[in-house]
Scaffold this motif. Sequence first.
Motif, PDB file in Angstrom:
ATOM      1  N   ASP A 124      -1.738  -0.891  -3.773  1.00  0.00           N
ATOM      2  CA  ASP A 124      -2.558  -0.110  -3.839  1.00  0.00           C
ATOM      3  C   ASP A 124      -2.349   1.228  -3.462  1.00  0.00           C
ATOM      4  O   ASP A 124      -1.444   1.599  -2.476  1.00  0.00           O
ATOM      5  CB  ASP A 124      -3.868  -0.454  -2.833  1.00  0.00           C
ATOM      6  CG  ASP A 124      -4.617  -1.639  -3.165  1.00  0.00           C
ATOM      7  OD1 ASP A 124      -4.491  -1.995  -4.444  1.00  0.00           O
ATOM      8  OD2 ASP A 124      -5.415  -2.517  -2.391  1.00  0.00           O
TER       9      ASP A 124
ATOM     10  N   THR B 186      -3.908   4.644  -1.956  1.00  0.00           N
ATOM     11  CA  THR B 186      -4.744   5.020  -1.134  1.00  0.00           C
ATOM     12  C   THR B 186      -4.605   6.501  -0.640  1.00  0.00           C
ATOM     13  O   THR B 186      -3.715   7.254  -0.879  1.00  0.00           O
ATOM     14  CB  THR B 186      -5.280   4.100  -0.155  1.00  0.00           C
ATOM     15  OG1 THR B 186      -6.574   4.442   0.402  1.00  0.00           O
ATOM     16  CG2 THR B 186      -4.327   4.016   0.951  1.00  0.00           C
TER      17      THR B 186
ATOM     18  N   ARG C 148      -2.287  -0.093  -8.459  1.00  0.00           N
ATOM     19  CA  ARG C 148      -3.962  -0.200  -8.383  1.00  0.00           C
ATOM     20  C   ARG C 148      -4.441   0.930  -7.620  1.00  0.00           C
ATOM     21  O   ARG C 148      -3.828   1.152  -6.492  1.00  0.00           O
ATOM     22  CB  ARG C 148      -4.340  -1.408  -8.068  1.00  0.00           C
ATOM     23  CG  ARG C 148      -5.864  -1.364  -8.079  1.00  0.00           C
ATOM     24  CD  ARG C 148      -6.657  -2.756  -7.484  1.00  0.00           C
ATOM     25  NE  ARG C 148      -5.975  -3.319  -6.195  1.00  0.00           N
ATOM     26  CZ  ARG C 148      -6.625  -4.283  -5.787  1.00  0.00           C
ATOM     27  NH1 ARG C 148      -7.182  -5.153  -6.382  1.00  0.00           N
ATOM     28  NH2 ARG C 148      -6.217  -4.765  -4.399  1.00  0.00           N
TER      29      ARG C 148
ATOM     30  N   ILE D  75      -7.192   3.276  -5.643  1.00  0.00           N
ATOM     31  CA  ILE D  75      -8.466   3.205  -5.109  1.00  0.00           C
ATOM     32  C   ILE D  75      -9.323   4.514  -5.031  1.00  0.00           C
ATOM     33  O   ILE D  75      -8.378   5.713  -4.715  1.00  0.00           O
ATOM     34  CB  ILE D  75      -8.451   2.719  -3.463  1.00  0.00           C
ATOM     35  CG1 ILE D  75      -7.764   1.385  -3.313  1.00  0.00           C
ATOM     36  CG2 ILE D  75      -9.765   2.830  -2.801  1.00  0.00           C
ATOM     37  CD1 ILE D  75      -7.403   0.998  -1.984  1.00  0.00           C
TER      38      ILE D  75
ATOM     39  N   CYS E 201       0.716  -1.196   0.064  1.00  0.00           N
ATOM     40  CA  CYS E 201      -0.106   0.065   0.013  1.00  0.00           C
ATOM     41  C   CYS E 201       0.903   1.152   0.130  1.00  0.00           C
ATOM     42  O   CYS E 201       1.870   1.395   0.788  1.00  0.00           O
ATOM     43  CB  CYS E 201      -0.949  -0.025   1.255  1.00  0.00           C
ATOM     44  SG  CYS E 201      -1.710   1.615   1.526  1.00  0.00           S
TER      45      CYS E 201
END
Length: 398
Positions: free
Chosen positions: A74, A76, A101, A103, A17
């Motif tokens: 991710d 975020t 990726r 969010i 993350c």
Amino acid sequence: MNGIYTHTPGRLSRWGCIDVGLRCVHACTFCYYKSLDGDFDNPFAGMRKAEFLSTDHIKRLAAALKANGFLGFDVTGGEPCLHPGIVSLVECARSLGLAARIITLGQYLLRPMKSAPGKMCLLGGLLDAGVADFLLSVHAVDEENFKLITGESWQKMQAAMVALDAIGFDYCTNTTVCEQNFRLLPDIAREISCHHVYVANFIVMNAYYSWSRPGGATEVQAHYSEVRPYLLEARDILEAAGIAVNVRYAPLCTMRGLERNLVGVVGVRHDPHEWMNAIDHMKPGEPEAMGQRIPLRDHETNYPLAPFDLGGDFIAARGAGKVFPEKCHRCRAMFVCDGVDHNYLERRGDGELQPYADFRGDLLDRERLRYPAAHVVKTEPFADARSVVGDLLRSPSQ
């Protein structure tokens, strides 16, 4: 398969993350960071004033993740699409061989943004940079309810989904399940099934951060027994369409019939879509430290079951704020279960809990270990994840 990582169920995640900072302009009713600055009268003021971390900081974190053996991460926040270095971060990840990726609530993907080159919309800039995946926050599928729950526009989110569909780009969705939307879950599932989604996540709201104060989550956190039938229907709709389903964070017995889909705090580090680095959202440290893997081995949890020694009618505790009432003493699944927030028990009681008389598993329910469809991760932009997941769902072992 090229561009697809199929994780071995039960092994620790290889996903990380990058939190770009908690700055956000949305108004999600269930937001974990509400009252970030302690202002309960103006609960979103703290996130409006929060700072983004520098582009250099988040790039250094990406490099640290690569050095520590991660496959991807991710992005975020906050709302990461507002970060001025978001496209640059994706380019950095691509150059490192990491999958990124994002969010997002999807409100800015089709708008020209300063972070995208020229007059290109943000989505175009991210695609050109090599973004591997999106995790779109779909909390309702009509304008009225989406506005009520998030303060934003379903039409903008839907337009972004249609744009991704049109180019054959598979992606994931997140739905936070709360009092305002749990009855809408079948409608949300039907809408999701019309798009290029390969994994749909339903996050049963936890009373974290400021929600953990007594009475804090009373009007927002839905009751497990009421949520369950809607989740079952939504799961069946999505799996019939070839989409894997994850349900996160609820006492196992309150979600009977969803054992293959449910992952709680005990098994979350073994989920390939979840984060295994030492990220700190509230007090971020040096990127090199936050890029380190959490020091766990397979079949270990960082939320061990512990004796409860603070008084009250509880027999055990897990993590911060999760407890087990006396009723759980005879449950054969307690060692894999999250437990229940003690504030929830005080207002709701233990009537929803139905102990398991027979259970087998090791950190993850045996049905979860036999659910490979939820262990597919897309690592390249145009990998055909939906077909891979659909084939796994149709296989005889499912």
